[in-house]
Enzyme design. Structure first.
Site, PDB file in Angstrom:
ATOM      1  CB  CYS A 130     -21.681  33.952  27.443  1.00  0.00           C
ATOM      2  SG  CYS A 130     -20.333  34.403  26.349  1.00  0.00           S
ATOM      3  CG  HIS A 287     -24.835  32.179  25.646  1.00  0.00           C
ATOM      4  ND1 HIS A 287     -24.832  33.461  25.141  1.00  0.00           N
ATOM      5  CD2 HIS A 287     -23.566  31.692  25.455  1.00  0.00           C
ATOM      6  CE1 HIS A 287     -23.621  33.731  24.677  1.00  0.00           C
ATOM      7  NE2 HIS A 287     -22.837  32.686  24.845  1.00  0.00           N
ATOM      8  CG  ASN A 317     -21.272  34.100  21.848  1.00  0.00           C
ATOM      9  OD1 ASN A 317     -21.832  34.872  22.621  1.00  0.00           O
ATOM     10  ND2 ASN A 317     -20.481  33.119  22.247  1.00  0.00           N
TER      11      ASN A 317
HETATM   12  N1  ACO Z   1     -13.501  28.541   8.784  1.00  0.00           N
HETATM   13  C1  ACO Z   1     -13.066  27.409   8.199  1.00  0.00           C
HETATM   14  N2  ACO Z   1     -12.428  26.426   8.875  1.00  0.00           N
HETATM   15  C2  ACO Z   1     -12.246  26.612  10.199  1.00  0.00           C
HETATM   16  C3  ACO Z   1     -12.669  27.774  10.862  1.00  0.00           C
HETATM   17  C4  ACO Z   1     -13.320  28.768  10.118  1.00  0.00           C
HETATM   18  N3  ACO Z   1     -13.791  29.916  10.657  1.00  0.00           N
HETATM   19  N4  ACO Z   1     -12.355  27.663  12.168  1.00  0.00           N
HETATM   20  C5  ACO Z   1     -11.738  26.480  12.321  1.00  0.00           C
HETATM   21  N5  ACO Z   1     -11.675  25.838  11.117  1.00  0.00           N
HETATM   22  C6  ACO Z   1     -11.118  24.538  10.817  1.00  0.00           C
HETATM   23  C7  ACO Z   1     -10.135  24.052  11.870  1.00  0.00           C
HETATM   24  O1  ACO Z   1      -8.854  24.564  11.630  1.00  0.00           O
HETATM   25  C8  ACO Z   1     -10.193  22.549  11.661  1.00  0.00           C
HETATM   26  O2  ACO Z   1      -9.418  22.207  10.566  1.00  0.00           O
HETATM   27  P1  ACO Z   1      -8.563  20.837  10.582  1.00  0.00           P
HETATM   28  O3  ACO Z   1      -9.590  19.742  10.670  1.00  0.00           O
HETATM   29  O4  ACO Z   1      -7.847  20.885   9.278  1.00  0.00           O
HETATM   30  O5  ACO Z   1      -7.689  20.913  11.771  1.00  0.00           O
HETATM   31  C9  ACO Z   1     -11.656  22.305  11.274  1.00  0.00           C
HETATM   32  O6  ACO Z   1     -12.166  23.584  10.828  1.00  0.00           O
HETATM   33  C10 ACO Z   1     -12.528  21.809  12.413  1.00  0.00           C
HETATM   34  O7  ACO Z   1     -12.284  22.615  13.541  1.00  0.00           O
HETATM   35  P2  ACO Z   1     -13.032  22.367  14.914  1.00  0.00           P
HETATM   36  O8  ACO Z   1     -12.521  23.354  15.920  1.00  0.00           O
HETATM   37  O9  ACO Z   1     -12.970  20.916  15.263  1.00  0.00           O
HETATM   38  O10 ACO Z   1     -14.531  22.710  14.497  1.00  0.00           O
HETATM   39  P3  ACO Z   1     -15.818  22.562  15.365  1.00  0.00           P
HETATM   40  O11 ACO Z   1     -16.797  21.753  14.640  1.00  0.00           O
HETATM   41  O12 ACO Z   1     -15.505  22.213  16.788  1.00  0.00           O
HETATM   42  O13 ACO Z   1     -16.389  24.046  15.374  1.00  0.00           O
HETATM   43  C11 ACO Z   1     -16.448  25.972  16.787  1.00  0.00           C
HETATM   44  C12 ACO Z   1     -15.595  25.085  15.903  1.00  0.00           C
HETATM   45  C13 ACO Z   1     -17.542  26.618  15.936  1.00  0.00           C
HETATM   46  C14 ACO Z   1     -15.558  27.060  17.394  1.00  0.00           C
HETATM   47  C15 ACO Z   1     -17.092  25.132  17.914  1.00  0.00           C
HETATM   48  O14 ACO Z   1     -16.122  24.316  18.523  1.00  0.00           O
HETATM   49  C16 ACO Z   1     -17.766  25.965  18.968  1.00  0.00           C
HETATM   50  O15 ACO Z   1     -18.724  26.651  18.711  1.00  0.00           O
HETATM   51  N6  ACO Z   1     -17.300  25.886  20.231  1.00  0.00           N
HETATM   52  C17 ACO Z   1     -17.899  26.604  21.299  1.00  0.00           C
HETATM   53  C18 ACO Z   1     -17.320  27.978  21.328  1.00  0.00           C
HETATM   54  C19 ACO Z   1     -18.107  28.896  22.226  1.00  0.00           C
HETATM   55  O16 ACO Z   1     -19.286  28.716  22.428  1.00  0.00           O
HETATM   56  N7  ACO Z   1     -17.425  29.922  22.732  1.00  0.00           N
HETATM   57  C20 ACO Z   1     -18.037  30.956  23.440  1.00  0.00           C
HETATM   58  C21 ACO Z   1     -18.320  30.631  24.867  1.00  0.00           C
HETATM   59  S1  ACO Z   1     -19.144  31.958  25.609  1.00  0.00           S
HETATM   60  C22 ACO Z   1     -18.019  33.119  26.226  1.00  0.00           C
HETATM   61  O17 ACO Z   1     -17.722  33.157  27.390  1.00  0.00           O
HETATM   62  C23 ACO Z   1     -17.381  34.079  25.336  1.00  0.00           C
END
Ligand code: ACO
Length: 371
Positions: A130, A287, A317
């Site tokens: 990214c 980004h 994204n």
């Molecule tokens: N819908 C509902 N619940 C969900 C979902 C979903 N889509 N996804 C995960 N959950 C649940 C999890 O299972 C977890 O449940 P639990 O508490 O019962 O275990 C709960 O929601 C919280 O999960 P977290 O992973 O802690 O949620 P977080 O607040 O961290 O958000 C997210 C997750 C959005 C993925 C975040 O961590 C994020 O954006 N991370 C960065 C990812 C990123 O930017 N990636 C791309 C990089 S660029 C590249 O190179 C491609």
């Protein structure tokens, strides 16, 4: 590791640009027609519009349909950028395509894009996930400063859905497909240091082009975003496909934590190298991975939220294309003016991070009229 250092250069020091500077003379973007809302996703995933909006800021994204490959979208964005610039493909010296989802392992998608456009320019892909578009801009500036190229097409394009497990709610809700491109042109050396271009935002005098940059890595995060199979380490087979190893796997929480710290540090290094402060930045183009990551970076760096672009609600994204898509929209809307300092920062798998501080300029290379 920082691989490109501008030292404590004065902003006017043309260390990262040819003597006449580099102007963005054209820009363009393309996204698939197919719009997928959060509500659409709830039909096959255990998720909700409320969760996705609150955790990421995303409301909808575009997903590619049959025939809409990375190259297909890139060609559309590049044609728009060339049209905007009034540049013919045969005037290009280089075509750089940042992508992590090439059309094929061989040849490069940049070569296929160049062929479709009808140019014999040198063409190659850049894979910095990214952060790829920022890496592409930096490489292009280097080629131009070295005198290797005077007119360069830099694109970022990804069809991330080609490696997405649409049944995995942790990743499927975050990503979209798209492409964006800019045409860069080396300026007339007679215009060196022309401080006459002043934009609406704060302006630090100097020629247009790359003012300062920072390319860095976080090796501790190398395993956090991975497509396990399909490369030379683990070639694709019936077994890898059955195990879903051709899909993107991500530790989202750890990527989030590391990305905030890495982007903050990269921005601080870049501004320090330029001798600039956050107040000097007229436009911040981060980004678009997660609205909460951007909010955290703004709080830590002191950059102005009112001067920060956000497209994440509409596109999600889009990987290497998120920065050039946002930049194209800003340029179309007249949000960025000649002389403005534009700060772009991306991060992604690797983990890679890249930041570029770019002084906007849109005069033609011949020093003609504003475009
Ligand atoms: N819908 C509902 N619940 C969900 C979902 C979903 N889509 N996804 C995960 N959950 C649940 C999890 O299972 C977890 O449940 P639990 O508490 O019962 O275990 C709960 O929601 C919280 O999960 P977290 O992973 O802690 O949620 P977080 O607040 O961290 O958000 C997210 C997750 C959005 C993925 C975040 O961590 C994020 O954006 N991370 C960065 C990812 C990123 O930017 N990636 C791309 C990089 S660029 C590249 O190179 C491609």
């Amino acid at each position: 590791m920082s691989v490109l250092t501008a030292g404590a250069a004065h902003p006017a020091t043309p260390a990262l640009a040819p003597s006449g500077g580099v102007r963005v003379i054209g820009w363009g973007a393309a996204v698939p027609e197919h719009r997928v809302t959060n509500h659409d996703l709830t039909r096959h995933l255990d998720t909700s519009d409320e969760w996705i909006v609150e955790r990421s800021g995303i409301r909808e994204r575009r997903w590619a349909g049959p025939g809409e490959s990375t190259g297909h979208l890139a060609v559309a964005a590049c044609r728009a950028a060339l049209d905007r610039a009034g540049t013919r493909p045969d005037q290009l010296d280089a075509v750089l395509l940042a992508t992590t989802t090439p059309d094929h392992p061989v040849p490069s998608t940049a070569a296929e894009v160049a062929a479709a456009l009808g140019t014999t320019a040198g063409a190659f892909d850049i894979n910095a996930a990214c952060a790829g578009f920022v890496y592409g801009l930096t490489v292009a500036a280097g080629l131009m400063t070295a005198g290797v190229a005077r007119t360069v097409l830099v694109a970022g394009a990804d069809v991330i859905t080609s490696i997405l497990d649409k049944g995995d709610r942790q990743t499927a809700v975050l990503f979209g497909d798209g492409a964006g491109a800019v045409v860069l042109a080396a300026g007339d050396p007679a215009e060196t240091g022309d401080p006459g271009e002043t934009g609406a935002g704060p302006t630090v005098a100097g020629p247009p082009g790359l003012v300062a940059c920072d390319l860095a890595g976080d090796p501790g995060g190398v395993d956090l975003l991975v497509v396990p199979a399909g490369g030379s380490a683990r070639p694709a087979s019936a077994e890898t496909v059955a195990a879903g190893e051709h899909h993107l796997r991500m530790d989202g929480r750890e990527v989030f934590r590391r990305a905030v710290r890495a982007v903050e540090a990269s921005i601080e290094r870049t501004l320090a190298r330029a001798g600039c402060s956050p107040e000097d930045v007229a436009l911040f183009v981060p980004h678009q991975a997660n609205a909460r990551i951007v909010e955290a970076v703004l709080a830590r760096t002191g950059l102005d939220p009112a001067r920060t672009l956000s497209t994440i609600d509409r596109y999600g994204n889009t990987s290497a294309s998120s920065i050039p898509i946002a930049l194209s929209e800003a340029a179309d809307a007249g949000t960025v003016a000649p002389g403005d300092l534009v700060l772009m920062s991306g991060f992604g798998a690797g983990l890679t991070v890249g930041t570029a501080l770019w002084r906007w300029g849109t005069l033609t290379p011949a020093g003609g009229d504003d475009v």
